[in-house]
Design a protein around this motif. Structure first.
Motif, mmCIF file in Angstrom:
data_model
loop_
_atom_site.group_PDB
_atom_site.id
_atom_site.type_symbol
_atom_site.label_atom_id
_atom_site.label_comp_id
_atom_site.label_asym_id
_atom_site.label_seq_id
_atom_site.Cartn_x
_atom_site.Cartn_y
_atom_site.Cartn_z
ATOM 1 N N SER A 2 49.488 -27.529 11.055
ATOM 2 C CA SER A 2 49.235 -26.123 11.277
ATOM 3 C C SER A 2 50.439 -25.328 11.210
ATOM 4 O O SER A 2 51.503 -25.783 11.674
ATOM 5 N N GLY A 3 50.377 -24.026 11.007
ATOM 6 C CA GLY A 3 51.508 -23.050 11.025
ATOM 7 C C GLY A 3 51.668 -22.588 12.379
ATOM 8 O O GLY A 3 51.089 -23.149 13.315
ATOM 9 N N THR A 4 52.832 -21.382 12.409
ATOM 10 C CA THR A 4 53.048 -20.950 13.719
ATOM 11 C C THR A 4 52.536 -19.579 13.958
ATOM 12 O O THR A 4 52.543 -18.704 13.134
ATOM 13 N N LEU A 5 52.096 -19.156 15.127
ATOM 14 C CA LEU A 5 51.634 -17.919 15.281
ATOM 15 C C LEU A 5 52.826 -17.157 16.116
ATOM 16 O O LEU A 5 53.253 -17.528 17.525
ATOM 17 N N TYR A 6 53.639 -16.317 15.444
ATOM 18 C CA TYR A 6 54.273 -15.527 15.914
ATOM 19 C C TYR A 6 54.009 -14.210 16.495
ATOM 20 O O TYR A 6 53.096 -13.606 16.071
ATOM 21 N N LEU A 7 54.239 -13.821 17.810
ATOM 22 C CA LEU A 7 53.883 -12.656 18.450
ATOM 23 C C LEU A 7 55.100 -11.606 18.261
ATOM 24 O O LEU A 7 56.274 -11.777 19.003
ATOM 25 N N ILE A 8 54.867 -10.488 17.360
ATOM 26 C CA ILE A 8 55.828 -9.862 16.712
ATOM 27 C C ILE A 8 55.667 -8.368 17.676
ATOM 28 O O ILE A 8 54.684 -7.920 17.390
ATOM 29 N N PRO A 9 56.597 -7.954 18.141
ATOM 30 C CA PRO A 9 56.561 -6.732 19.034
ATOM 31 C C PRO A 9 56.677 -5.779 18.078
ATOM 32 O O PRO A 9 57.297 -5.520 16.944
ATOM 33 N N ASN A 10 55.992 -4.441 18.413
ATOM 34 C CA ASN A 10 56.248 -3.136 17.760
ATOM 35 C C ASN A 10 57.014 -2.018 18.565
ATOM 36 O O ASN A 10 57.398 -2.313 19.523
ATOM 37 N N ALA A 89 51.798 -17.204 10.789
ATOM 38 C CA ALA A 89 51.333 -15.765 10.916
ATOM 39 C C ALA A 89 52.164 -14.757 12.031
ATOM 40 O O ALA A 89 52.673 -15.327 12.810
ATOM 41 N N GLY A 90 51.728 -13.472 11.781
ATOM 42 C CA GLY A 90 52.300 -12.701 12.821
ATOM 43 C C GLY A 90 51.371 -12.019 13.615
ATOM 44 O O GLY A 90 50.391 -11.583 12.746
ATOM 45 N N LEU A 91 51.145 -11.687 14.902
ATOM 46 C CA LEU A 91 50.277 -11.057 15.599
ATOM 47 C C LEU A 91 51.054 -9.816 15.997
ATOM 48 O O LEU A 91 52.059 -9.804 16.643
ATOM 49 N N VAL A 92 50.565 -8.605 15.525
ATOM 50 C CA VAL A 92 51.282 -7.391 15.939
ATOM 51 C C VAL A 92 50.244 -6.432 16.655
ATOM 52 O O VAL A 92 48.898 -6.446 16.301
ATOM 53 N N SER A 93 50.796 -5.643 17.610
ATOM 54 C CA SER A 93 49.696 -4.700 18.440
ATOM 55 C C SER A 93 50.106 -3.397 18.027
ATOM 56 O O SER A 93 51.087 -3.245 17.000
ATOM 57 N N GLU A 94 49.192 -2.281 18.223
ATOM 58 C CA GLU A 94 49.639 -1.051 17.863
ATOM 59 C C GLU A 94 50.668 -0.559 18.515
ATOM 60 O O GLU A 94 51.399 0.312 17.734
ATOM 61 N N ALA A 95 51.037 -0.926 19.701
ATOM 62 C CA ALA A 95 52.472 -0.570 20.267
ATOM 63 C C ALA A 95 52.996 -1.491 21.380
ATOM 64 O O ALA A 95 51.898 -2.083 21.979
ATOM 65 N N GLY A 96 54.069 -1.857 21.266
ATOM 66 C CA GLY A 96 54.855 -2.743 22.178
ATOM 67 C C GLY A 96 54.430 -4.308 21.879
ATOM 68 O O GLY A 96 54.361 -4.793 20.971
ATOM 69 N N CYS A 97 54.183 -5.071 23.079
ATOM 70 C CA CYS A 97 54.074 -6.397 23.025
ATOM 71 C C CYS A 97 52.764 -6.853 22.787
ATOM 72 O O CYS A 97 51.816 -6.459 23.465
ATOM 73 N N PRO A 98 52.461 -7.685 21.833
ATOM 74 C CA PRO A 98 51.186 -8.387 21.775
ATOM 75 C C PRO A 98 50.363 -9.079 22.647
ATOM 76 O O PRO A 98 51.424 -9.777 23.339
ATOM 77 N N ALA A 99 49.205 -9.092 22.690
ATOM 78 C CA ALA A 99 48.648 -10.015 23.809
ATOM 79 C C ALA A 99 48.892 -9.448 25.248
ATOM 80 O O ALA A 99 48.270 -10.040 26.235
ATOM 81 N N VAL A 100 49.625 -8.476 25.450
ATOM 82 C CA VAL A 100 49.670 -7.650 26.809
ATOM 83 C C VAL A 100 48.921 -6.759 26.838
ATOM 84 O O VAL A 100 49.095 -5.521 26.242
ATOM 85 N N ALA A 101 47.637 -6.617 27.829
ATOM 86 C CA ALA A 101 46.826 -5.385 27.672
ATOM 87 C C ALA A 101 46.320 -5.076 26.057
ATOM 88 O O ALA A 101 46.346 -3.994 25.574
ATOM 89 N N ASP A 102 46.007 -6.272 25.379
ATOM 90 C CA ASP A 102 45.718 -6.302 24.042
ATOM 91 C C ASP A 102 44.566 -7.191 23.717
ATOM 92 O O ASP A 102 44.985 -8.231 24.185
#
Length: 239
Positions: A2-10, A89-102
């Protein structure tokens, strides 16, 4: 494999590529630019983020799928499928750190269940930045998300949080919809004990950044910053 899931901050607000470079380290931007598959809350704003990052391939060739509060839990595996097939893959939130209050936390949890490597990257978190700058207890703290909209229910919840803070010496952190910021501050000033510390952190990392910590008594005596429609974090610490 499998690939890697990167948590990309915004970024924490609107800004150009220079603003993004100010809050995201070079290795984060390099990895973000290299990915061909993204998962974000909104496809349009995710592509706007990628435009600021500067991608290695044309943006139209990057696959972007949405994960937000309207995404059915059953669709999480569909979002994860390309990663399981070997695509990073990259996971990106609308603002700030993904997966925190997200909502991205659901994808991260499922990735762990399926044995996918998850890599978090450094970036701005409004919650932690506010705590750092507040002068309050950074050893014990809790993020409570949004408080009730109803005024009486909100006042009740604030009393509960103040009592918990006093008993445990714990900083209580919460947020509000920007157009209700002033009502939240007024409720804090009116409902908290005079000695309780209240911090308001507004427009973090942005040109208008303002961070003020005062006792409830001092908030009553001094003018408050303009809060209307500005992203804000609220903190309290009772003694």
């Amino acid at each position: 494999m499998s690939g890697t899931l990167y948590l990309i901050p915004n970024t924490l607000g609107e800004g150009d590529a220079d603003a993004l470079a100010h809050v995201l380290p070079v290795p984060v931007r390099q990895q973000a630019a290299a990915l061909a598959y993204y998962i974000g809350e909104n496809a349009k704003t995710t592509r706007a983020f990628l435009k600021k990052v500067g991608t290695e391939r044309p943006i139209q060739e990057i696959e972007v799928r949405e994960l937000n509060v309207n995404t059915p839990p059953a669709d999480i595996d569909k979002l994860l499928a390309p990663i399981l097939a070997g695509t990073d893959a990259g996971l990106v939130s609308e603002a700030g750190c993904p997966a925190v209050a997200d909502p991205g936390a659901l994808l991260v949890r499922r990735a762990h269940q399926r044995g996918v490597k998850v890599v978090p990257f450094v970036g701005p978190s409004s919650i932690l930045l506010a705590l750092m700058a507040s002068g309050m207890n950074g050893q014990s703290f809790a993020f409570n998300g949004y408080l009730p909209v109803d005024a009486s229910e909100r006042a009740k919840r604030l009393r509960e949080l103040e009592q918990l803070s006093r008993k445990a010496n714990q900083t209580q952190i919460f947020i509000e919809t920007p157009y209700r910021n002033r009502a939240m501050l007024d409720a804090l000033i009116a409902g908290c004990a005079p000695s309780t510390l209240i911090c308001v952190a507004v427009d973090l990392t942005l040109p208008g950044e303002t961070i003020v910590t005062r006792t409830a008594a001092d908030w009553k005596k001094q003018a408050a910053p303009e809060l209307h429609k500005r992203p804000a974090i609220f903190l309290l610490l009772a003694s």
